[in-house]
Design an enzyme around this catalytic site. Structure first.
Site, PDB file in Angstrom:
ATOM      1  N   ASP A   1      12.767  25.822  18.711  1.00 33.67           N
ATOM      2  CA  ASP A   1      13.917  25.332  19.466  1.00 33.67           C
ATOM      3  C   ASP A   1      14.917  24.694  18.514  1.00 33.67           C
ATOM      4  O   ASP A   1      14.531  24.016  17.558  1.00 33.67           O
ATOM      5  CB  ASP A   1      13.480  24.293  20.502  1.00 33.67           C
ATOM      6  CG  ASP A   1      12.941  24.956  21.765  1.00 33.67           C
ATOM      7  OD1 ASP A   1      13.375  26.082  22.052  1.00 33.67           O
ATOM      8  OD2 ASP A   1      12.107  24.345  22.441  1.00 33.67           O
TER       9      ASP A   1
ATOM     10  N   ASP B   1      30.598   4.640  27.089  1.00 32.24           N
ATOM     11  CA  ASP B   1      29.762   5.848  27.049  1.00 32.24           C
ATOM     12  C   ASP B   1      28.514   5.552  26.219  1.00 32.24           C
ATOM     13  O   ASP B   1      28.593   5.421  24.991  1.00 32.24           O
ATOM     14  CB  ASP B   1      30.559   7.002  26.432  1.00 32.24           C
ATOM     15  CG  ASP B   1      29.829   8.328  26.507  1.00 32.24           C
ATOM     16  OD1 ASP B   1      28.615   8.326  26.820  1.00 32.24           O
ATOM     17  OD2 ASP B   1      30.458   9.367  26.233  1.00 32.24           O
TER      18      ASP B   1
ATOM     19  N   GLU C   1      26.461  10.790  21.774  1.00 31.98           N
ATOM     20  CA  GLU C   1      27.757  11.342  21.395  1.00 31.98           C
ATOM     21  C   GLU C   1      28.849  10.286  21.525  1.00 31.98           C
ATOM     22  O   GLU C   1      29.705  10.127  20.647  1.00 31.98           O
ATOM     23  CB  GLU C   1      28.096  12.562  22.258  1.00 31.98           C
ATOM     24  CG  GLU C   1      27.200  13.757  22.027  1.00 31.98           C
ATOM     25  CD  GLU C   1      25.934  13.715  22.872  1.00 31.98           C
ATOM     26  OE1 GLU C   1      25.685  12.676  23.517  1.00 31.98           O
ATOM     27  OE2 GLU C   1      25.193  14.718  22.875  1.00 31.98           O
TER      28      GLU C   1
ATOM     29  N   ALA D   1      29.316  15.891  36.408  1.00 27.76           N
ATOM     30  CA  ALA D   1      29.225  17.339  36.213  1.00 27.76           C
ATOM     31  C   ALA D   1      30.388  18.058  36.884  1.00 27.76           C
ATOM     32  O   ALA D   1      30.760  19.166  36.476  1.00 27.76           O
ATOM     33  CB  ALA D   1      27.901  17.851  36.771  1.00 27.76           C
ATOM     34  N   GLN D   2      30.969  17.422  37.904  1.00 22.85           N
ATOM     35  CA  GLN D   2      32.075  18.057  38.623  1.00 22.85           C
ATOM     36  C   GLN D   2      33.369  17.995  37.810  1.00 22.85           C
ATOM     37  O   GLN D   2      34.075  18.996  37.646  1.00 22.85           O
ATOM     38  CB  GLN D   2      32.288  17.383  39.990  1.00 22.85           C
ATOM     39  CG  GLN D   2      31.194  17.665  41.012  1.00 22.85           C
ATOM     40  CD  GLN D   2      29.924  16.876  40.714  1.00 22.85           C
ATOM     41  OE1 GLN D   2      29.976  15.795  40.122  1.00 22.85           O
ATOM     42  NE2 GLN D   2      28.787  17.440  41.097  1.00 22.85           N
TER      43      GLN D   2
ATOM     44  N   ARG E   1      33.600  17.005  34.529  1.00 22.90           N
ATOM     45  CA  ARG E   1      33.317  17.310  33.130  1.00 22.90           C
ATOM     46  C   ARG E   1      34.186  16.486  32.194  1.00 22.90           C
ATOM     47  O   ARG E   1      34.540  16.906  31.109  1.00 22.90           O
ATOM     48  CB  ARG E   1      33.493  18.802  32.850  1.00 22.90           C
ATOM     49  CG  ARG E   1      32.548  19.694  33.637  1.00 22.90           C
ATOM     50  CD  ARG E   1      32.862  21.156  33.452  1.00 22.90           C
ATOM     51  NE  ARG E   1      32.691  21.582  32.075  1.00 22.90           N
ATOM     52  CZ  ARG E   1      33.305  22.631  31.528  1.00 22.90           C
ATOM     53  NH1 ARG E   1      34.168  23.335  32.257  1.00 22.90           N
ATOM     54  NH2 ARG E   1      33.089  22.969  30.269  1.00 22.90           N
TER      55      ARG E   1
ATOM     56  N   SER F   1      35.179  12.059  31.120  1.00 20.21           N
ATOM     57  CA  SER F   1      34.978  10.622  31.280  1.00 20.21           C
ATOM     58  C   SER F   1      36.194   9.947  30.673  1.00 20.21           C
ATOM     59  O   SER F   1      37.065  10.612  30.100  1.00 20.21           O
ATOM     60  CB  SER F   1      33.696  10.166  30.575  1.00 20.21           C
ATOM     61  OG  SER F   1      33.779  10.410  29.181  1.00 20.21           O
TER      62      SER F   1
ATOM     63  N   LYS G   1      38.638  12.045  28.201  1.00 19.96           N
ATOM     64  CA  LYS G   1      38.105  12.971  27.195  1.00 19.96           C
ATOM     65  C   LYS G   1      37.096  13.873  27.887  1.00 19.96           C
ATOM     66  O   LYS G   1      36.402  13.466  28.836  1.00 19.96           O
ATOM     67  CB  LYS G   1      37.465  12.222  26.020  1.00 19.96           C
ATOM     68  CG  LYS G   1      36.073  11.670  26.272  1.00 19.96           C
ATOM     69  CD  LYS G   1      35.450  11.147  24.982  1.00 19.96           C
ATOM     70  CE  LYS G   1      33.970  10.815  25.151  1.00 19.96           C
ATOM     71  NZ  LYS G   1      33.706   9.694  26.039  1.00 19.96           N
TER      72      LYS G   1
ATOM     73  N   ASP H   1       7.871  22.651  26.279  1.00 28.69           N
ATOM     74  CA  ASP H   1       7.472  21.480  27.061  1.00 28.69           C
ATOM     75  C   ASP H   1       7.739  21.619  28.546  1.00 28.69           C
ATOM     76  O   ASP H   1       7.246  20.829  29.344  1.00 28.69           O
ATOM     77  CB  ASP H   1       8.166  20.217  26.535  1.00 28.69           C
ATOM     78  CG  ASP H   1       9.682  20.317  26.601  1.00 28.69           C
ATOM     79  OD1 ASP H   1      10.208  21.365  27.031  1.00 28.69           O
ATOM     80  OD2 ASP H   1      10.356  19.338  26.234  1.00 28.69           O
TER      81      ASP H   1
END
Length: 699
Positions: A320, A357, A361, A392-393, A395, A397, A412, A535
Site C-alpha cells: 500500500d 484545521d 495537512e 464532504a458536500q 469539499r 473549509s 481553501k 486491514d
C-alpha cells in the site's frame, strides 16, 4: 507503535535462558522415545544404531563381544549423545516458544460476560462465563470490563486497552462499521460501551491460536522441509544399503586373501552414522521452529509454518502507498500565488484558513507559513473569527473574520470546489491557478486552492512524503529478484509520480478489491509467489488469495481470518521484515545442509582406512590425517559427528546473517563458505580429537 515494540508477553528472550536450558535438557531425554524419533528418518536410524551398539556392548560383557568392551561402550555412548544433542537443539527452539506461551496462558483469566437476549443495548442480559459464549452471541461490554472473546463491534464506540496483545500502552478506538470494528478477547474497555458479536468459539480465539503458534504445538512441516526430509531419507537408505553390503564383502575378502579380519558390526554402525546426514537431520526441526520464533520476536504471529517459508520464496510484494511507501500524512511544501498576488498575503490567508484545521495537512500549512514567512503568535481573541469545518458536500473549509467593520471570507479546498464557490459569488477562476493545480496533480501532489471572497489567491502544494530510506530498501529487494508493486487509490498520473520517486517497479492505480485480486492471480498464474498486507474487509479476498498475507491486528476480523499472518504492530512496512526473516530461514537451512553433506568426506578418510586397512593394506594410503589407530580413528569420527551438532545449535537458533543478494550469488557463497568449510573443518576436528584421545590413552 514502532516496529521495535514488543508485547509484554512476547518479549525477545536471550538465546540460552537458564530456565529454558533446564527444560531443554529434560526434554532431550524425553525425546529419546522411539515414537518421537520415528518422525525423523535420519535420527531414527541413529536411534536404531545406538540401540544395536548397546546390545553389542552387553554381549561383550558376557564374553561374546566382537571388540573391546570399552571401545563398543564409547561408540555406543557417543551415538546416544548424538541423539541427545539433536533433541536438545529441537527442545531449545521449542522451549523459547513454550516459555512465551506459558506467560500468555497466565495472562488469560476467566471473565464474566453480559450476554444479551437480543442485539439491543437496552435488552435484558444474562451473566455467563466467557467460556460458554459461542459464535453469534451478542455481549455488552462497558468501561472497566474485559472483552470476553473475539468479535465485531456492532454498535457503540469505546476506547480499548490492547496492551495484553500488542504491548502498546496507548488505547485504541473501536467502533461499529469500517475497518476498526474487530476486538480481541482479553483486552479491556476503558471508556463508554460497545456491543460485540462473538466471532470465535472457545479454543479458537486469536489468543488461543497465538498461544498454539508461539508454543509450536500445531507447527506442521513446510513443503521445503518435507522435500528435504525425503532427500535425507533417500540418502540414508543409499548409505544403509552400501554399508550393509560391506560385511559380506569383508568376510569374503578375508577368506579369499587369507589375511586380516572381517569388519565388525560396531565399526559398520559407526561408519553408517557418520556418513548419513546426521548434522542437518538433527538440526532441521530446530531451524524451522527458530524461524517461527524470529517471526514472533518481530511481533508477527504466523498461523502456519508454510507462510514463514513462503515469505522466503516470494518474488512479488504488493505494498500500500499510504503508511508503507509514504508517511501517510500529506504535508504542505509550497505556496504558489496567482498572478499579481503577493506571496506573503497568500501565505497569510492560507494559514488563517487552517488555524482550526486539526488534520495533519492543516497543521502542516500553519507550520509552513510560520517557518517560511514568520507568521506566528496570532492573537485569535482579537479576531472575531468563525471557522468553517470541512465537509464532504462542500469539499472546502475556511474562516470568516469580522474586524473593524471589515469582513474577510477565506476558503481553501479542492480546485473544482473553490472554482464553483468563486463563480457563485460572481468572480472568475484564473487560468494560471488552474495550470498550477494541474501541474501539482501531475507531479503526484495534491493542490488546494485558497480564495478570499471572489479573489483566488493561489494554490497550496500538498505532497505525499516518501519515507526516508524506502528507495534503498526497494533496491535491496530488487537485488534479491523481488518485484515491488505499489497499490494506491490515486489517479494514474499521481501514482506514477510517487512510484518513480519511491523507486518501486510497478504500480496499480485506482485500486479496487477486484483489481487487487485480479493482479495477484495474474502474477500467480505466471508462477510467481505474492505477498501483501491488508486491514479492511475489502482486503479479505486479496489476502485469501496471496501466498503470504499479512493482516493488521488493528484491522477487521475478516482480514485477520483471511490472512496467514497477523502483525501485532499493525505496521504495513513489516512486510519487508517478514520477507527478510523468511529468506533467513531458507538461507540457514540451505547453509546447514551444504555443510552437513560436505563434512561427510573427511569421515570417509577417517573410517574407511581404519575399517579395512588390515584386509586391504593399500587403503592405508587414504589415512591422510595420520590417525593414531583404527579404534582412535573411528571413535574420533563418531565424536566429531556428535559435537558438530552442539557447535551448530546457536547458528541454527539465531539463523545465518541475512544478506540481500540474489539466488545465484547466495548459492556461490554457500558453496564457498559452507561447502568448502564443510570439507576442511572435519579434517581439523577429527585430527584434534584423535590427538586428545591419544594423550588420554582412551584409544
Amino acid at each position: 507503535m514502532t516496529s521495535h515494540s514488543r508485547p509484554a508477553d512476547i518479549q525477545a528472550r536471550p538465546l540460552f535462558e537458564r530456565a529454558i536450558l533446564r527444560r531443554a535438557v529434560f526434554d532431550a531425554f524425553r525425546k529419546l522415545s522411539p515414537l518421537h524419533q520415528l518422525r525423523n528418518p535420519v535420527m531414527f536410524t541413529v536411534w536404531i544404531c545406538s540401540a544395536l551398539t548397546t546390545i553389542l556392548y552387553g554381549q561383550s560383557l558376557a564374553g561374546h563381544g566382537e571388540a573391546r568392551p570399552g571401545f563398543i561402550l564409547a561408540v555406543s555412548l557417543w551415538l546416544w549423545f548424538t541423539l541427545l544433542f539433536a533433541n536438545f537443539a529441537e527442545a531449545m527452539a521449542e522451549g523459547r516458544g513454550k516459555a512465551q506461551a506459558e506467560t500468555l496462558r497466565n495472562a488469560r483469566k476467566d471473565v464474566k460476560a453480559r450476554k444479551l437476549r437480543d442485539a439491543n443495548p437496552d435488552a435484558p442480559f444474562d451473566t455467563v462465563d466467557a467460556s460458554s459464549l459461542r459464535i453469534g452471541d451478542v455481549v455488552k461490554v462497558i468501561a472497566g470490563d474485559t472483552i470476553p472473546g473475539d468479535g465485531e463491534v456492532i454498535e457503540g464506540i469505546a476506547s480499548v486497552n490492547e496492551s495484553a496483545i500488542t504491548g502498546e500502552s496507548a488505547p485504541v478506538i473501536r467502533e461499529s462499521g469500517g475497518d476498526r470494528s474487530a476486538v480481541t478477547g482479553g483486552t479491556v474497555v476503558l471508556s463508554d460501551w460497545i456491543l460485540v458479536r462473538i466471532s470465535a468459539n472457545p479454543g479458537e480465539t486469536f489468543l488461543d491460536r497465538m498461544i498454539a503458534m508461539v508454543e509450536g504445538a500445531k507447527r506442521q512441516k513446510t513443503p521445503n522441509e518435507i522435500a528435504l526430509d525425503i532427500l535425507l531419507a533417500a540418502l540414508t537408505i543409499v548409505f544403509l544399503l552400501a554399508t550393509a553390503t560391506l560385511l559380506p564383502y569383508s568376510i569374503y575378502s578375508v577368506k579369499a586373501t587369507g589375511q586380516g579380519s572381517p569388519v565388525t558390526l560396531t565399526v559398520l554402525v559407526a561408519l553408517l552414522v557418520c556418513l548419513i546426514p546426521t548434522t542437518i537431520g538433527g538440526l532441521l526441526s530446530a531451524i524451522g521452529i527458530a524461524g517461527m520464533d524470529r517471526m514472533i520476536q518481530a511481533n508477527v504471529i504466523a498461523t502456519s509454518g508454510r507462510a514463514v517459508e513462503a515469505a522466503g520464496d516470494v518474488d512479488v510484494l504488493l505494498l500500500d502507498k499510504t503508511g508503507t511507501i509514504t508517511l501517510g500524512n500529506r504535508e504542505a511544501v509550497e505556496f504558489v500565488p496567482a498572478n499579481g498576488v503577493d506571496l506573503q498575503a497568500m501565505a497569510d490567508a492560507a494559514q488563517l484558513s487552517s488555524l482550526a484545521d486539526e488534520t495533519p495537512e492543516g497543521r502542516s500549512i500553519v507550520v509552513l507559513a510560520k517557518n517560511q514567512y514568520g507568521l506566528r503568535e496570532r492573537d485569535l481573541h482579537s479576531l472575531d473569527a468563525h471557522f468553517i469545518p470541512f465537509t464532504a458536500q462542500t469539499r472546502m473549509s475556511g474562516v470568516t473574520i469580522a474586524r473593524d467593520g471589515a469582513k474577510r471570507e477565506i476558503r481553501k479546498g479542492a480546485a473544482a470546489a473553490v472554482e464553483a464557490y468563486v463563480q457563485e459569488l460572481g468572480g472568475h477562476f484564473p487560468p494560471d491557478v488552474q495550470a498550477a493545480a494541474d501541474r501539482i496533480a501531475k507531479s503526484g501532489g495534491t493542490p488546494l486552492v485558497v480564495a478570499e471572497g471572489i479573489h483566488v489567491l493561489g494554490v497550496i502544494h500538498l505532497k505525499d512524503i516518501v519515507k526516508g530510506g524506502i528507495k534503498e530498501r526497494f533496491a535491496e529487494l530488487r537485488s534479491m529478484g523481488i518485484k515491488t508493486v505499489m497499490i494506491t487509490g490515486d489517479n494514474p498520473l499521481t501514482a506514477a509520480a510517487i512510484a518513480a520517486e519511491a523507486g518501486v517497479d510497478d504500480f496499480l492505480a485506482q485500486a479496487t478489491p477486484e483489481a487487487k485480486l485480479k493482479l495477484i492471480r495474474e502474477y500467480q498464474s505466471g508462477g510467481r509467489l505474492v505477498a501483501m498486507t491488508g486491514d479492511g474487509t475489502n482486503d479479505a479476498p486479496a489476502l485469501a488469495q496471496a501466498d503470504v498475507a499479512v493482516a493488521m491486528n488493528s484491522g477487521t476480523q475478516a482480514a485477520k481470518e483471511a490472512g496467514n499472518m497477523v502483525d501485532l504492530d499493525s505496521n504495513p512496512t513489516k512486510l519487508i521484515e517478514i520477507v527478510r526473516i523468511g529468506k533467513q530461514l531458507l538461507m540457514t537451512r540451505g547453509s546447514r545442509t551444504t555443510f552437513s553433506i560436505s563434512n561427510d568426506v573427511a569421515k570417509y578418510f577417517a573410517i574407511i582406512p581404519a575399517a579395512f586397512a588390515s584386509t586391504y593394506p593399500a587403503l592405508k594410503a587414504l589415512d591422510i590425517m595420520g590417525l593414531h589407530s583404527p579404534e582412535s580413528a573411528i571413535l574420533s569420527a563418531v565424536i566429531f559427528n556428535a559435537l558438530v551438532i552442539v557447535v551448530l545449535i546457536p547458528l541454527a537458533l539465531r539463523g545465518v546473517k541475512y544478506r540481500p543478494v540474489g539466488a545465484a550469488a547466495l548459492l556461490q557463497r554457500n558453496i564457498i563458505v559452507y561447502g568448502l568449510g564443510g570439507l576442511v573443518v572435519p579434517f581439523v576436528g577429527i585430527k584434534a580429537i584423535d590427538l586428545l584421545l591419544t594423550v588420554l590413552h582412551v584409544a
